[in-house]
Design a protein around this motif. Structure first.
Motif, mmCIF file in Angstrom:
data_model
loop_
_atom_site.group_PDB
_atom_site.id
_atom_site.type_symbol
_atom_site.label_atom_id
_atom_site.label_comp_id
_atom_site.label_asym_id
_atom_site.label_seq_id
_atom_site.Cartn_x
_atom_site.Cartn_y
_atom_site.Cartn_z
ATOM 1 N N ARG A 121 9.987 -3.578 43.127
ATOM 2 C CA ARG A 121 9.038 -4.214 42.005
ATOM 3 C C ARG A 121 8.204 -5.355 42.480
ATOM 4 O O ARG A 121 8.036 -6.199 41.742
ATOM 5 C CB ARG A 121 9.752 -4.322 40.612
ATOM 6 N N GLY A 122 7.897 -5.344 43.789
ATOM 7 C CA GLY A 122 7.045 -6.323 44.158
ATOM 8 C C GLY A 122 8.001 -7.710 44.850
ATOM 9 O O GLY A 122 7.321 -8.451 45.407
ATOM 10 N N GLY B 227 10.354 5.316 44.289
ATOM 11 C CA GLY B 227 10.232 4.600 42.913
ATOM 12 C C GLY B 227 9.640 3.297 43.114
ATOM 13 O O GLY B 227 8.504 2.968 43.665
ATOM 14 N N ASP B 228 10.506 2.191 42.718
ATOM 15 C CA ASP B 228 10.215 0.735 42.831
ATOM 16 C C ASP B 228 10.373 0.295 43.980
ATOM 17 O O ASP B 228 10.101 -0.925 44.299
ATOM 18 C CB ASP B 228 10.785 0.006 41.711
#
Lengths: 232, 522
Positions: free
Chosen positions: A150-151, A136-137
């Motif tokens: 998410r980075g 996922g993220d």
């Protein structure tokens, strides 16, 4: 590489559930051998040598746990237990006897297929040549020891990272408390899994800033932990 | 008059009493016929004996003197049948008859010989002794009869109440029966009537002794309050008119009170036993129902959930927005049904009380994680925030049960809160243990409903626009938290918005673990 479809022995006495499992697994390219009783299951397991067993714990003739014990006398084939809520004690005993994984009834098809896929894979040892994992993220770069969601960079302590690494490399697979303790802390702590629970909690705190969406680590009560893509 | 008193008095006193009683009874206006009858019998007896004497004389009986013996018969008869006065009257009559009609010179009043006076005296003694004996015997007999009637009354009382197991019926039946035995209006006040108890009855109950006081219904009358006690506890008070104690011995009244108490006690016990039996039956039925529901509903659900989840992932459904939604809705309802059944199963297990809960150390985040995974399909845009202090301890609880608590609380928060709200889980350590708040942004719970929402099958009237549940969710939460020695209540939300449910767990429900902090390197 396999040349034929993996064979799944389904030991389940309820005809509707058995039928549903047969249809679902067959449509996903598995060969299904159904058995209605524990004794029939044990007999078929010896003659057909399936690649995995789906085992209902509440069988009409012999206890599901007895089936596991009998199978474990001669084989290491993965056994996935189909357990019901309220059968937690039974389920934990099944793991002590050598069950590999479980799904709680009622289960989604996706969940069941994921368990079977994971069971058919061998446990990946931590030293394996894996460079990164994406769930996922969540991204983990093992070479650079960098974890991002998410980075955004997530800072972990060495033990937290070691724990995450074992879980991530075996994503989808249920890892018992004992196995995780041994992999991360060695033999020193034995059966005492309170450290593990605290570290998992810390790991969650760092990874699950939005706890509903970032459910990477799943707790399997009484048995262990599993890492998974959220919403799987 | 009781038997002991009859035995206790001297003969002379008794004689006076008998004469007085006789005169009172027989000379009263009510019974003139009895007196006339007695006199007639006496006259007839003397006449018959006189006639017999004549017959004997006529048939050549040698001694007229001996014939005086015959007159003992009517005297004895009168003494036995009618008592001393009539017997003495008969003696007089006999002397006259003997002197006038038997002894020569006949019909001469003046011819009274001294030896005849002596005969009259003997007859008088016979009369006195015979009537005395007769009175004593009849007194004994009537005392025995009265005792018999008291005993049979008590027996009938105990027989009558044998078949009664209902307290109300038992009370009215004993009131009637005791009233009939005492010949007076009798009432029973139960301890449960205590607010209605009058002062004397209350005093009687608290001091455990008979007390006379005014009748609460008619203050002019005096009533005797007798305490009714079972083996150890007071049951109530027996109220009879005060005059009853003048007519009956205290022993008798006390016996009746004891009988009444044991009858009431028996009725109370059998009512309690009956209630317990019904409750056991109800519980057994409920347990059987729940186990059947859980099994029979769960098994088909496995196929339903499996089939719908398979459909959801099938390309033909996944790629079609309409069918995708239909299948997702079906799946979500099937999973909701599964959660309802989960609640039912746990309630039946908890309430059967057969299993003691097994605890293990577990982190709050592990428990929450399992609940989040189950509720994932319900999430629209809600945000969740876990605010736990650093060093928040592990919980020492039954993991599947505690998971069910958070599952229910979070499901409520999702259901009753706005789709874009924030649900906060605030965990704090304090000296008594821990508190965990689940706080949503919904419309909240009105203060007057905050306790009621935890009742079994309670359904809020304010939830009309939301999907209503089974009314079991918060009930099972409270059962589970209570089993862990903790509390759960709806409280004022700290942020003043929405509902806030607070769980507390005592120190026995937590497990602090000390670990050395590591530097963060990665």
């Amino acid at each position: 590489m396999r040349t034929s479809k993996p064979k799944i022995l389904v030991i389940e006495d309820d005809p509707q559930i058995s039928k549903f499992l047969t249809i679902t697994l067959t449509s996903h390219d598995y060969a299904v051998i159904p058995a209605e009783t524990g004794r029939e299951g044990v007999r078929l397991a010896t003659s057909i040598r399936p690649d995995a067993v789906l085992l209902d714990l509440g069988l009409p003739d012999i206890d599901g746990k007895e089936v596991i014990t009998t199978l474990r006398e001669w084989s290491k084939i993965p056994v996935i237990v189909l357990s019901a809520r309220g059968q937690e004690e039974e389920k934990i005993k099944a793991f002590d006897l050598g069950a590999s994984d479980y799904v709680t009834k009622p289960f989604g098809t996706g969940e069941l297929l994921a368990r079977i896929r994971a069971a058919l894979r061998d446990v990946v040892v931590a030293q394996a040549d894996t460079t990164d994992v994406e769930l996922g993220d969540l991204k983990i770069d093992f070479m650079k020891r960098v974890v991002t969601i998410r980075g955004e960079r997530v800072k972990l302590s060495p033990k937290e990272f070691a724990l995450l690494k074992v879980l991530a490399m075996n994503a989808g697979k249920l890892l018992t408390h004992k196995y995780l303790m041994q992999e991360v802390w060695g033999d020193a702590y034995g059966e005492d899994n309170q450290y593990l629970r605290i570290y998992i909690s810390q790991l969650r705190q760092k990874l699950e800033s939005d706890p509903m969406r970032d459910q990477y680590i799943l707790n399997e009560p009484g048995v262990g932990y599993r890492m998974e893509r959220p919403g799987a | 008059m009781s038997l002991s008193r009859v035995r206790g008095v001297s003969f002379g006193k008794r004689f006076g009493a008998v004469l007085h009683g006789y005169l009172v009874r027989h000379l009263s206006r009510e019974q003139p016929a009895a007196l006339v009858y007695a006199v007639l019998v006496s006259v007839a007896g003397v006449a018959t004996v006189t006639a017999l004497a004549w017959l004997l004389i006529a048939s050549g009986f040698p001694s007229r003197d001996m014939l005086s013996l015959l007159f003992v018969l009517p005297v004895l008869l009168s003494a036995v049948l009618f008592g001393l006065p009539i017997a003495l009257f008969t003696v007089l009559l006999s002397l006259l008859a003997y002197n006038l009609a038997i002894l020569p010179p006949l019909w001469n009043v003046a011819a009274l010989y001294p030896q005849n006076v002596a005969k009259g005296f003997v007859l008088g003694i016979v009369a006195v002794i015979a009537s005395g004996l007769s009175t004593q015997i009849s007194a004994l007999a009537s005392a025995a009869l009265r005792r018999e009637s008291v005993l049979s009354g008590v027996y009938a009382l105990s027989q009558e109440v044998l078949g009664i197991s209902n307290l109300k019926e038992m009370r009215s039946s004993t009131e009637r029966k005791v009233g009939a035995l005492l010949g007076a209006k009798t009432s029973i006040l139960l301890c449960s009537d205590i607010p209605a108890l009058d002062e004397a009855a209350g005093l009687c109950l608290s001091q455990d002794r008979p007390i006379t006081g005014p009748n609460p219904g008619a203050p002019a009358e005096q009533v005797l309050n007798i305490p009714l006690k079972s083996r150890n506890a007071p049951i109530g008070v027996l109220q009879v008119p005060a005059e009853v104690s003048a007519r009956f011995s205290w022993k008798f009244i006390a016996t009746l009170a004891a009988q009444t108490a044991s009858a009431l006690d028996k009725a109370m016990l059998s009512e309690a036993a009956e209630g317990q039996r019904r409750e056991n039956e109800r519980q057994a039925f409920l347990a059987a129902l729940l186990s059947s529901v859980s099994h029979d509903f769960k098994t088909p659900l496995v196929t339903v959930v499996g089939a719908l989840s398979g459909l959801k992932d099938a390309p033909i459904v996944r790629d079609d927005p309409h069918w995708g939604q239909v299948v997702a809705a079906g799946l979500s309802e099937a999973l909701k049904l599964d959660r309802f059944i989960g609640n039912l199963v746990e309630i039946s297990r908890l309430e059967s009380g057969l299993e003691s809960i097994k605890r293990e150390p577990v982190s709050l985040r592990d428990i929450l994680g399992s609940s989040f995974k189950t509720l994932h399909p319900l999430i629209v845009r809600q945000r969740f925030a876990i605010e736990d202090e650093a060093g928040f301890p592990l919980l020492n609880v039954n993991q599947p049960l505690m998971e069910l608590v958070f599952l229910n609380l979070l499901e409520n928060a999702i259901k009753y809160g706005p789709a874009d709200g924030t649900i906060k889980i605030i965990a704090k350590r304090d000296p008594e243990g821990v508190t965990i708040d689940i706080d949503d942004d919904g419309s909240g719970i009105p203060p007057e409903e905050r306790e009621a929402v935890f009742a079994k099958f309670y359904r809020s009237g304010h939830g009309d626009r939301k999907a209503a549940g089974t009314g079991l969710g918060l009930y099972i939460c409270r059962s589970i938290v209570t089993v862990h020695g903790g509390t759960i209540a709806a409280v004022d939300p700290a942020d003043g918005v929405g509902a806030c449910v607070r769980i507390t767990l005592p120190n026995s429900g937590i497990l602090p673990v000390m670990i050395e902090r590591e530097p963060e390197e990665a």
